[in-house]
Design a protein around this motif. Structure first.
Motif, PDB file in Angstrom:
ATOM      1  N   VAL A 238     -37.735  17.162-101.194  1.00  0.00           N
ATOM      2  CA  VAL A 238     -36.696  18.138-101.529  1.00  0.00           C
ATOM      3  C   VAL A 238     -35.834  18.394-100.296  1.00  0.00           C
ATOM      4  O   VAL A 238     -36.294  18.246 -99.161  1.00  0.00           O
ATOM      5  N   ASP A 239     -34.577  18.771-100.505  1.00  0.00           N
ATOM      6  CA  ASP A 239     -33.690  18.973 -99.356  1.00  0.00           C
ATOM      7  C   ASP A 239     -33.764  20.407 -98.846  1.00  0.00           C
ATOM      8  O   ASP A 239     -34.447  21.269 -99.414  1.00  0.00           O
ATOM      9  N   VAL A 240     -33.051  20.661 -97.752  1.00  0.00           N
ATOM     10  CA  VAL A 240     -33.145  21.958 -97.089  1.00  0.00           C
ATOM     11  C   VAL A 240     -32.584  23.096 -97.949  1.00  0.00           C
ATOM     12  O   VAL A 240     -32.969  24.257 -97.776  1.00  0.00           O
ATOM     13  N   ASN A 241     -31.681  22.784 -98.875  1.00  0.00           N
ATOM     14  CA  ASN A 241     -31.183  23.818 -99.773  1.00  0.00           C
ATOM     15  C   ASN A 241     -32.293  24.340-100.675  1.00  0.00           C
ATOM     16  O   ASN A 241     -32.314  25.525-101.040  1.00  0.00           O
ATOM     17  N   GLU A 242     -33.235  23.459-101.013  1.00  0.00           N
ATOM     18  CA  GLU A 242     -34.394  23.888-101.802  1.00  0.00           C
ATOM     19  C   GLU A 242     -35.317  24.771-100.966  1.00  0.00           C
ATOM     20  O   GLU A 242     -35.938  25.700-101.480  1.00  0.00           O
ATOM     21  N   TRP A 243     -35.408  24.479 -99.680  1.00  0.00           N
ATOM     22  CA  TRP A 243     -36.173  25.357 -98.790  1.00  0.00           C
ATOM     23  C   TRP A 243     -35.567  26.766 -98.806  1.00  0.00           C
ATOM     24  O   TRP A 243     -36.279  27.764 -98.961  1.00  0.00           O
ATOM     25  N   LEU A 244     -34.253  26.837 -98.670  1.00  0.00           N
ATOM     26  CA  LEU A 244     -33.579  28.141 -98.657  1.00  0.00           C
ATOM     27  C   LEU A 244     -33.748  28.868 -99.987  1.00  0.00           C
ATOM     28  O   LEU A 244     -33.907  30.094-100.023  1.00  0.00           O
TER      29      LEU A 244
ATOM     30  N   HIS B  68     -27.202  19.676 -87.457  1.00  0.00           N
ATOM     31  CA  HIS B  68     -26.075  20.090 -88.297  1.00  0.00           C
ATOM     32  C   HIS B  68     -26.529  20.926 -89.486  1.00  0.00           C
ATOM     33  O   HIS B  68     -25.698  21.528 -90.156  1.00  0.00           O
ATOM     34  N   VAL B  69     -27.835  20.990 -89.740  1.00  0.00           N
ATOM     35  CA  VAL B  69     -28.339  21.757 -90.890  1.00  0.00           C
ATOM     36  C   VAL B  69     -28.031  23.232 -90.732  1.00  0.00           C
ATOM     37  O   VAL B  69     -27.696  23.915 -91.682  1.00  0.00           O
ATOM     38  N   LEU B  70     -28.155  23.730 -89.509  1.00  0.00           N
ATOM     39  CA  LEU B  70     -27.933  25.142 -89.263  1.00  0.00           C
ATOM     40  C   LEU B  70     -26.691  25.340 -88.412  1.00  0.00           C
ATOM     41  O   LEU B  70     -26.457  24.621 -87.446  1.00  0.00           O
ATOM     42  N   ASP B  71     -25.922  26.332 -88.781  1.00  0.00           N
ATOM     43  CA  ASP B  71     -24.761  26.717 -87.993  1.00  0.00           C
ATOM     44  C   ASP B  71     -25.235  27.698 -86.943  1.00  0.00           C
ATOM     45  O   ASP B  71     -25.350  28.892 -87.189  1.00  0.00           O
ATOM     46  N   VAL B  72     -25.574  27.178 -85.768  1.00  0.00           N
ATOM     47  CA  VAL B  72     -26.163  28.007 -84.738  1.00  0.00           C
ATOM     48  C   VAL B  72     -25.244  29.119 -84.280  1.00  0.00           C
ATOM     49  O   VAL B  72     -25.670  30.234 -83.982  1.00  0.00           O
ATOM     50  N   SER B  73     -23.955  28.846 -84.248  1.00  0.00           N
ATOM     51  CA  SER B  73     -23.006  29.853 -83.767  1.00  0.00           C
ATOM     52  C   SER B  73     -22.965  31.070 -84.692  1.00  0.00           C
ATOM     53  O   SER B  73     -22.736  32.181 -84.269  1.00  0.00           O
ATOM     54  N   GLN B  74     -23.211  30.805 -86.003  1.00  0.00           N
ATOM     55  CA  GLN B  74     -23.209  31.897 -86.968  1.00  0.00           C
ATOM     56  C   GLN B  74     -24.615  32.413 -87.224  1.00  0.00           C
ATOM     57  O   GLN B  74     -24.779  33.470 -87.845  1.00  0.00           O
ATOM     58  N   GLY B  75     -25.627  31.657 -86.791  1.00  0.00           N
ATOM     59  CA  GLY B  75     -26.999  32.071 -87.025  1.00  0.00           C
ATOM     60  C   GLY B  75     -27.395  31.975 -88.471  1.00  0.00           C
ATOM     61  O   GLY B  75     -28.209  32.737 -88.952  1.00  0.00           O
ATOM     62  N   SER B  76     -26.789  31.058 -89.232  1.00  0.00           N
ATOM     63  CA  SER B  76     -27.111  30.938 -90.653  1.00  0.00           C
ATOM     64  C   SER B  76     -26.945  29.490 -91.078  1.00  0.00           C
ATOM     65  O   SER B  76     -26.253  28.712 -90.433  1.00  0.00           O
ATOM     66  N   PRO B  77     -27.602  29.139 -92.203  1.00  0.00           N
ATOM     67  CA  PRO B  77     -27.481  27.755 -92.671  1.00  0.00           C
ATOM     68  C   PRO B  77     -26.059  27.428 -93.102  1.00  0.00           C
ATOM     69  O   PRO B  77     -25.303  28.304 -93.487  1.00  0.00           O
ATOM     70  N   ASP B  78     -25.702  26.147 -93.013  1.00  0.00           N
ATOM     71  CA  ASP B  78     -24.395  25.703 -93.516  1.00  0.00           C
ATOM     72  C   ASP B  78     -24.306  25.921 -95.004  1.00  0.00           C
ATOM     73  O   ASP B  78     -25.281  25.779 -95.712  1.00  0.00           O
TER      74      ASP B  78
END
Length: 234
Positions: A53-59, A224-234
């Motif tokens: 499963v992809d990371v969106n499923e994790w979220l 690239h999975v996480l937007d570190v500057s925003q502290g949240s997932p893409d």
């Protein structure tokens, strides 16, 4: 982990969704059902969760949990909500008004930094212990914390799969009018105690942490999975 009795029960997608809030995970587990044992269901679950499963499923699975210390909203899956209450029962029983307030503040701080709620297998843990783990994990980089949260989600899923298989076994014995002896009850309680203790053990050493991370068959999560500057997932 000690195997439970072979059951070969066909388990539906909705039941797997109560174990893990990812719809794709539940769909694929239901398609692979029936499983001849709890152990084999857990092997399949780990492979799906960490490799397919992809990371969106994790979220999606993360969002299916209430924050530690909060009651599940009415919109949550009823069985999942019931299990969440049980898993957080020790935390709530040991909480004080000040510790709950501190937990609320740290939950908010964590979510603002990482973009998802703090995930931990809370079964058997006090509020103080949960707060300590949250504070310890807070300095992590988002990519590291995302992996840790996924591992904690799998612990929760395994615990719930054990509950599900136990419920199926007990229901079958009852419908077949097989008497449940005191010895049988004790054996089942011992099995569940072993399972619960295994799943909720705190991984303090690096060797133990490494042993809990399954071998991947897909590439690791990239930055690239996480937007570190925003502290949240893409």
């Amino acid at each position: 982990m000690e195997s439970m009795a072979k059951v070969n029960y066909l388990i539906g997608e909705d039941e797997f969704l109560a174990c893990c809030g990812s719809t794709e995970f539940a769909k694929q587990m239901a398609a692979a059902s029936p499983f001849p044992s709890l152990d084999q269901a857990i092997v399949a679950a780990r492979d799906l969760w960490f490799n397919k499963v992809d990371v969106n499923e994790w979220l999606q699975a993360f969002s299916a949990h209430p924050q530690i210390g909060d009651s599940p909203p009415s919109s949550h899956h009823s069985t999942s909500a019931q299990w969440s209450k049980g898993e957080q029962s020790t935390a709530l029983a040991t909480a004080t008004s000040s510790s709950l307030q501190e937990l609320v503040e740290w939950n908010s701080r964590y979510r603002q930094k990482f973009g998802f709620i703090f995930i931990i297998c809370a079964s058997g843990r006090s509020t103080t212990e949960i707060l300590s783990v949250l504070q310890k994990r807070y300095p992590n980089r988002p990519i590291v914390e995302f992996e840790i949260a996924a591992q904690e989600q799998m612990k929760i899923t395994e615990l719930r799969l054990a509950n599900l298989f136990s419920t199926k076994t007990n229901a079958s014995m009852s419908s077949d009018q097989f008497p449940v002896t005191t010895a049988a009850k004790k054996t089942e309680e011992d099995r569940m105690s072993i399972i619960g203790g295994h799943l909720t053990a705190v991984s303090e050493s690096s060797d133990r942490k490494a042993s809990q991370i399954p071998v991947r068959t897909r590439p690791p999560i990239t930055t690239h999975v996480l937007d570190v500057s925003q502290g949240s997932p893409d």
